[in-house]
Motif scaffolding. Structure first.
Motif, PDB file in Angstrom:
ATOM      1  N   HIS A 113      -4.529   3.985   7.030  1.00 13.53           N
ATOM      2  CA  HIS A 113      -4.525   2.521   6.974  1.00 13.53           C
ATOM      3  C   HIS A 113      -4.142   1.884   8.295  1.00 13.53           C
ATOM      4  O   HIS A 113      -3.715   0.726   8.327  1.00 13.53           O
ATOM      5  CB  HIS A 113      -3.576   2.043   5.886  1.00 13.53           C
ATOM      6  CG  HIS A 113      -4.044   2.385   4.511  1.00 13.53           C
ATOM      7  ND1 HIS A 113      -5.223   1.908   4.009  1.00 13.53           N
ATOM      8  CD2 HIS A 113      -3.517   3.180   3.558  1.00 13.53           C
ATOM      9  CE1 HIS A 113      -5.405   2.397   2.789  1.00 13.53           C
ATOM     10  NE2 HIS A 113      -4.378   3.178   2.498  1.00 13.53           N
ATOM     11  N   MET A 133       0.831  -1.187   0.000  1.00 15.01           N
ATOM     12  CA  MET A 133       0.000   0.000   0.000  1.00 15.01           C
ATOM     13  C   MET A 133       0.873   1.247   0.000  1.00 15.01           C
ATOM     14  O   MET A 133       1.989   1.250   0.484  1.00 15.01           O
ATOM     15  CB  MET A 133      -0.895   0.034   1.239  1.00 15.01           C
ATOM     16  CG  MET A 133      -1.832  -1.148   1.370  1.00 15.01           C
ATOM     17  SD  MET A 133      -2.755  -1.554  -0.108  1.00 15.01           S
ATOM     18  CE  MET A 133      -3.494   0.015  -0.515  1.00 15.01           C
ATOM     19  N   ASN A 136      -3.539  -7.289  -8.347  1.00  4.77           N
ATOM     20  CA  ASN A 136      -3.359  -5.984  -7.744  1.00  4.77           C
ATOM     21  C   ASN A 136      -1.865  -5.688  -7.658  1.00  4.77           C
ATOM     22  O   ASN A 136      -1.111  -6.460  -7.081  1.00  4.77           O
ATOM     23  CB  ASN A 136      -3.989  -6.025  -6.341  1.00  4.77           C
ATOM     24  CG  ASN A 136      -3.922  -4.676  -5.657  1.00  4.77           C
ATOM     25  OD1 ASN A 136      -2.952  -3.936  -5.828  1.00  4.77           O
ATOM     26  ND2 ASN A 136      -4.942  -4.383  -4.888  1.00  4.77           N
ATOM     27  N   LYS A 184      -9.703  -7.619  -1.474  1.00  2.45           N
ATOM     28  CA  LYS A 184      -9.657  -6.258  -0.941  1.00  2.45           C
ATOM     29  C   LYS A 184      -8.339  -6.037  -0.195  1.00  2.45           C
ATOM     30  O   LYS A 184      -7.752  -6.975   0.333  1.00  2.45           O
ATOM     31  CB  LYS A 184     -10.830  -6.039   0.019  1.00  2.45           C
ATOM     32  CG  LYS A 184     -12.194  -6.258  -0.624  1.00  2.45           C
ATOM     33  CD  LYS A 184     -12.674  -4.985  -1.293  1.00  2.45           C
ATOM     34  CE  LYS A 184     -14.145  -5.025  -1.612  1.00  2.45           C
ATOM     35  NZ  LYS A 184     -14.517  -6.040  -2.604  1.00  2.45           N
ATOM     36  N   HIS A 185      -7.917  -4.758  -0.116  1.00  2.00           N
ATOM     37  CA  HIS A 185      -6.585  -4.489   0.406  1.00  2.00           C
ATOM     38  C   HIS A 185      -6.414  -4.854   1.869  1.00  2.00           C
ATOM     39  O   HIS A 185      -5.327  -5.105   2.329  1.00  2.00           O
ATOM     40  CB  HIS A 185      -6.228  -3.010   0.199  1.00  2.00           C
ATOM     41  CG  HIS A 185      -6.976  -2.083   1.107  1.00  2.00           C
ATOM     42  ND1 HIS A 185      -6.497  -1.740   2.341  1.00  2.00           N
ATOM     43  CD2 HIS A 185      -8.162  -1.450   0.970  1.00  2.00           C
ATOM     44  CE1 HIS A 185      -7.358  -0.925   2.928  1.00  2.00           C
ATOM     45  NE2 HIS A 185      -8.375  -0.731   2.125  1.00  2.00           N
ATOM     46  N   TYR A 186      -7.538  -4.886   2.624  1.00  2.00           N
ATOM     47  CA  TYR A 186      -7.402  -5.164   4.058  1.00  2.00           C
ATOM     48  C   TYR A 186      -7.406  -6.654   4.357  1.00  2.00           C
ATOM     49  O   TYR A 186      -7.367  -7.058   5.504  1.00  2.00           O
ATOM     50  CB  TYR A 186      -8.496  -4.450   4.858  1.00  2.00           C
ATOM     51  CG  TYR A 186      -9.858  -4.496   4.206  1.00  2.00           C
ATOM     52  CD1 TYR A 186     -10.250  -3.476   3.344  1.00  2.00           C
ATOM     53  CD2 TYR A 186     -10.718  -5.547   4.435  1.00  2.00           C
ATOM     54  CE1 TYR A 186     -11.476  -3.515   2.733  1.00  2.00           C
ATOM     55  CE2 TYR A 186     -11.952  -5.590   3.822  1.00  2.00           C
ATOM     56  CZ  TYR A 186     -12.321  -4.574   2.972  1.00  2.00           C
ATOM     57  OH  TYR A 186     -13.540  -4.631   2.354  1.00  2.00           O
ATOM     58  N   HIS A 209      -0.068  -3.724  -5.955  1.00  2.00           N
ATOM     59  CA  HIS A 209       0.545  -3.463  -4.658  1.00  2.00           C
ATOM     60  C   HIS A 209       0.756  -4.721  -3.843  1.00  2.00           C
ATOM     61  O   HIS A 209       1.697  -4.836  -3.084  1.00  2.00           O
ATOM     62  CB  HIS A 209      -0.308  -2.493  -3.855  1.00  2.00           C
ATOM     63  CG  HIS A 209      -0.379  -1.130  -4.471  1.00  2.00           C
ATOM     64  ND1 HIS A 209       0.733  -0.349  -4.629  1.00  2.00           N
ATOM     65  CD2 HIS A 209      -1.417  -0.452  -4.989  1.00  2.00           C
ATOM     66  CE1 HIS A 209       0.369   0.792  -5.220  1.00  2.00           C
ATOM     67  NE2 HIS A 209      -0.914   0.744  -5.450  1.00  2.00           N
ATOM     68  N   THR A 210      -0.149  -5.651  -3.957  1.00  2.00           N
ATOM     69  CA  THR A 210      -0.120  -6.759  -3.021  1.00  2.00           C
ATOM     70  C   THR A 210       0.130  -8.110  -3.692  1.00  2.00           C
ATOM     71  O   THR A 210       0.209  -9.121  -3.015  1.00  2.00           O
ATOM     72  CB  THR A 210      -1.457  -6.861  -2.276  1.00  2.00           C
ATOM     73  OG1 THR A 210      -2.501  -6.911  -3.251  1.00  2.00           O
ATOM     74  CG2 THR A 210      -1.674  -5.676  -1.363  1.00  2.00           C
ATOM     75  N   LYS A 254      -6.250  -3.827   9.232  1.00  2.00           N
ATOM     76  CA  LYS A 254      -6.356  -2.554   8.515  1.00  2.00           C
ATOM     77  C   LYS A 254      -7.773  -2.021   8.542  1.00  2.00           C
ATOM     78  O   LYS A 254      -8.012  -0.833   8.374  1.00  2.00           O
ATOM     79  CB  LYS A 254      -5.917  -2.736   7.068  1.00  2.00           C
ATOM     80  CG  LYS A 254      -4.411  -2.855   6.949  1.00  2.00           C
ATOM     81  CD  LYS A 254      -4.017  -3.100   5.512  1.00  2.00           C
ATOM     82  CE  LYS A 254      -2.516  -3.239   5.388  1.00  2.00           C
ATOM     83  NZ  LYS A 254      -2.150  -3.960   4.173  1.00  2.00           N
TER      84      LYS A 254
END
Lengths: 566, 131, 224
Positions: A513, A1, C3, C13-15, C5-6, A104
């Motif tokens: 975040h 991120m 994605n 989802k990013h979390y 970034h990950t 997060k």
């Protein structure tokens, strides 16, 4: 991120109405909940002041009987459904829980935002109905009276139904978050006790709230189509309504008090600078209370005409609730005894809680005694009891939590001297308001009455004066909290020297975040015997001596704590 | 990648077998309802329904191969329903079991008791105001 | 589709740490939701149990007022729809998007049939005044049967419970149709694969629960 630039946090990384109204950030949702819930508390509180003012003397003082009946009903409905139930879980739970877990965000952020809007819609519907609908039966809506008082009840039931959804979604979200989103190394035995209690609360929310849904739906249909399930004139059974209602509303009492236990546990650990005694017992007693809470609803119905067998069985089970609750109180006292207590304003509330909640709890067991309840049922004794639990338990703990997490939420310190004065006013005013109610209740003053015999006048006067002191304390808190946002001192990273992740691993206020890197947890939430070591290597505060207002200990340019504590 | 992590695929044959069983049990319960079973009518119908629900939960909803947490959640929910029903039944099945809910005063009751003592045990003329 | 970034697939989802964590969380959330549904319906089952235990003769007399043939037909229709949902998940787990689409459409159709049958049942009841509570007024003669004989004490309660239970259930079927219309649309656009089919799985769980509720409603109301 992407890593945020220094100085950016969840409050200022995006601006504008849309960035708040459509946010999926659990911290912003928590703050919005705080605003909404505070407004409900303010409205309910003003009504309480008016109701108390009316009772200052016998006969009419400031309002007529109809207005009085509607006022206390509106007060109760606002406080129960719009304030206490979401107060701690939705505000502090939302803000703190994911951070304490090292996550997060919650598992379902969109559901989280939806629950806020559902809550608001429900609250508006209820408000509308109560103001326009002449609802005056108290918050319990017992049938058949509630179905005979005009069509406002249709809106109230619809509103409560909608707010129930909000409560369910919050609970569901938290359970999944606790199960699936814990940081590496954060085992169940290392969870902060706040998490344990919110977890237990969420279980109750998920299991009990659907039943109030079907109850108010049936009440709605009873009013709209006369379906005759509850109305005895149509062959229904009004006691069945009370069963349905209390199957939710008794566990709902634990929705109100369990999160308070969690806040108090965290405060006790942090400000006694000691591992919370009997950690496992305190943690599991929350779950035990949640479970037992489902088995005792009949103790609200001892004089309803339910069977004697039922009354006896439920009275017996009610006593059992005292065991896990006692385990908690004893362990908190033990924690203070073993630790070294710092009398900061959040801790003042925690100590206050021990007094007020214990009185509320013990009188609760008294009311659970079948024979005593027959005498005290529907008197001011009951009113005093549940205000000692709801206000003396939940609200006091919520105030403690608010003072504790306020610096983390906004990065500003409030005025500690004013906070201590306010804490005293709240404690004094609260007891002056509600303790006389025990006495007049025991002497036979019935609850919800508009007028009373002259013999109760002295106690009513005391109670009304107390309500002014209490209100002064609460308004003082509102004043210095808002003032702190404008000109408060900058809060350090960890002004209290706490050991949970929101203090040790995030900036103040937290980053959008939460964490720059997912923390790895290697210790329990209250391992204060490791504190010296932790703070020397973690870099948050230079020393453990947190004299003064607590901010001095943190260096101005504290390094960002992005290294997991080894 | 999900498949690598072992999402269980319920075989088509098993699904077909289960739908067969479910249809059979539906026909069975309808057929048994046409027969006079007396006090067994409700238990039989309920146990057939429970069996059907069990098949749906275990195979169609794949709880048999699912995470144990989900099974626990379901169990706790069902337990709550049982508490809900049984605790209300404790009331409704014994409703009116209090002997002092009569409108008569204590004096009246004593007098009635004396009348009873002095006569043959014919209680039909004494009416306790029971539900 | 990953994605940047990950290095996770785009649907994660990013979390969430992994696709697996996201799937497990969603499914656990769904099971919790199903439990809330069970408790919602439990209120009606409690009302049924209490009133039946108080007035068993009314319940036995009036269960004959409900048409077990239509109820049985609806049971079979719902069982079939449950089967097609399970088949659909089986298909997408094997990566067969066309198989999924076919089964979803079939499920939608079965749900529609259920509601049509329900409509005819309701119309017959309303026509003869077999209505809840205060509106209860059995009348009329049909196929040589006089409906007035259904005018027994506590008949209003029976029909209140019948209409509320089947009404809430019918509402859930309607919601289910909406859900299946939505995921059928997504499936048509190729949104699902063997790697990602969480919405199908969760809608399926919901649909099975609706089926299970009916499995209990059918014998309790129509047969005994």
């Amino acid at each position: 991120m992407s890593h945020s630039a220094p100085g950016l946090n969840y409050l200022n990384h995006a601006k504008g109405f849309k960035s708040w109204a459509l946010t999926l950030d659990h911290k912003r949702i928590g703050i919005m909940y705080m605003v909404a819930v505070s407004l409900a508390f303010l409205a309910g509180g003003i009504l309480a002041i008016l109701v108390r003012l009316e009772l200052l003397g016998p006969g009419e003082t400031i309002m007529g009987p109809d207005t009085y009946n509607q006022s206390f009903t509106l007060h109760a409905v606002l406080m129960v459904f719009a304030f206490i139930i979401p107060a701690v879980p939705a505000v502090m739970g939302n803000f703190v829980l994911p951070i304490q877990l090292g996550a997060k965000d919650v598992a379902f952020p969109r559901l989280n935002l939806a629950s806020l809007y559902i809550y608001l819609i429900g609250a508006v519907i209820v408000m509308f109905a109560l103001v326009n609908g002449r609802i005056d039966g108290g918050w319990t809506f017992y049938a058949p009276y509630s179905t005979s008082i005009g069509n406002g009840i249709l809106f109230v039931t619809a509103g409560v139904f909608v707010m129930g959804f909000s409560s369910i979604l919050t609970g569901l979200n938290f359970i999944v978050t606790v199960h699936k989103m814990r940081a590496p190394g954060l085992t169940w035995n290392r969870l902060p006790l706040f998490i344990w209690s919110i977890y237990a609360t969420s279980i109750v929310q998920v299991l009990a709230t659907p039943v109030i849904g079907i109850t108010v739906l049936l009440l709605f249909l009873e009013k709209a189509f006369s379906i005759g399930i509850f109305d005895p004139a149509l062959g229904g059974d009004p006691v069945l309504f009370q069963h349905f209602f209390w199957f939710y509303s008794h566990p709902a009492v634990y929705i109100m008090i369990l999160p308070a236990f969690g806040v108090i546990s965290d405060l006790m650990g942090t400000f006694s600078r000691h591992q919370v005694s009997g950690y496992k017992f305190v943690a599991l007693s929350s779950v035990a209370i949640a479970f037992l809470g489902f088995l005792v609803w009949g103790h609200h119905m001892f004089v309803s005409g339910q069977s004697a067998v039922s009354s006896v069985v439920l009275s017996l089970i009610t006593y059992l609730i005292g065991i896990p609750t006692g385990v908690k109180v004893i362990n908190w006292v033990q924690t203070m005894y073993r630790g070294s207590v710092q009398l900061k304003s959040p801790m003042l509330y925690a100590i206050m809680f021990l007094f007020t909640f214990s009185i509320g709890g013990f009188t609760g067991i008294m009311l659970g005694v079948l024979a005593i309840d027959v005498h005290l049922h529907d008197t001011y004794f009951v009113v005093a009891h549940f205000h000692y639990v709801m206000m003396g338990g939940n609200v006091i703990a919520a105030l403690g939590g608010l003072h504790y997490w306020w610096p983390k939420m906004f990065g500003k310190m409030y005025n500690e001297t004013l906070a201590k004065i306010a804490a005293f006013l709240v404690f004094f005013g609260f007891n002056l308001t509600f303790f006389p109610q025990f006495i007049m209740g025991a002497q036979g003053m019935p609850r919800r009455y508009y007028d009373y015999l002259p013999q109760y006048e002295f106690y009513h006067e005391l109670s009304t004066y107390g309500s002014w002191v209490l209100a002064a304390g609460l308004f003082l808190i509102m004043f210095y909290m808002i003032a702190s946002l404008i000109n408060g001192k900058k809060a350090g990273l960890n002004p209290w020297g706490a050991l949970t992740l929101e203090w040790t691993h995030t900036t103040t206020p937290p980053d959008h975040h939460n964490f720059h890197d997912t923390p790895v947890v290697t210790r329990g939430a209250y391992d204060f015997h490791l504190a010296k070591h932790l703070f020397e290597y973690g870099g948050e505060v230079t020393e453990l001596d947190l004299g003064g207002d607590g901010t001095a200990a943190a260096p101005e340019e504290a390094p960002v704590p992005n290294e997991p504590v080894a | 990648m999900s498949q690598d992590h072992g999402h269980h695929i319920v075989p088509v044959k098993m699904l077909l077998a289960v739908i067969g069983i479910l249809v059979f049990l539906t026909i069975l319960t309808v057929a048994l309802a046409q027969v006079e079973l007396g006090i067994f009518e409700v238990p039989v119908a309920l146990s057939i329904a429970l069996t059907k629900a069990g098949f749906v939960v275990m195979i169609f909803m794949a709880l048999k191969w699912d995470n144990k947490v989900n099974a626990t959640i379901l169990a706790v929910g069902v337990l709550c329903v049982l508490i809900f029903i049984s605790f209300i039944l404790i009331d409704t099945e014994f409703r009116g079991d209090l002997s002092n809910t009569t409108e008569a005063t204590i004096m009246d009751e004593q007098r009635m008791e004396q009348t009873l003592d002095g006569r043959e045990p014919d209680r039909s003329d004494i009416s306790f105001n029971r539900q | 589709m990953a994605n940047p970034h990950t290095n996770q697939p785009a649907h994660v989802k990013h979390y969430f740490v992994s696709s697996e964590q996201q799937f497990d969380a969603a499914k656990m959330g769904m099971w919790l939701f199903l439990v809330t549904e069970i408790l919602l319906f439990s209120g009606m089952f409690v009302a049924y149990t209490i009133y039946r235990s108080w007035h068993p003769e009314t319940w036995m007399a009036l269960s004959t007022a409900l048409d077990w043939k239509l109820g049985g037909l609806n049971t079979l229709v719902l069982l079939a729809s449950s089967f097609t949902v399970a088949m659909g998940i089986n298909q997408i787990q094997r990566g067969n998007q066309k198989g999924l689409l076919l089964n979803l459409v079939l499920t939608f159709v079965f749900a529609g049939i259920f509601l049509v049958v329900k409509y005819f049942e309701y119309s017959a009841k309303i026509e003869h005044g077999l209505l809840p509570g205060a509106s209860f007024d059995p009348h009329g003669v049909s196929h040589g049967f006089d409906y007035a004989t259904y005018n027994v004490p506590y008949g209003p309660q029976f029909f209140s419970i019948y209409f509320v239970m089947t009404g809430i259930h019918g509402f859930h079927v309607l919601v289910g149709m909406g859900l299946f219309a939505w995921i059928t649309w997504k499936a048509k656009n190729g949104a699902f694969s063997a790697d990602y089919y969480t919405p199908v799985e969760n809608c399926g769980l919901y649909w099975h629960l609706v089926d299970i509720i009916w499995i209990f409603l059918f014998p309790l109301l129509y047969l005994i």
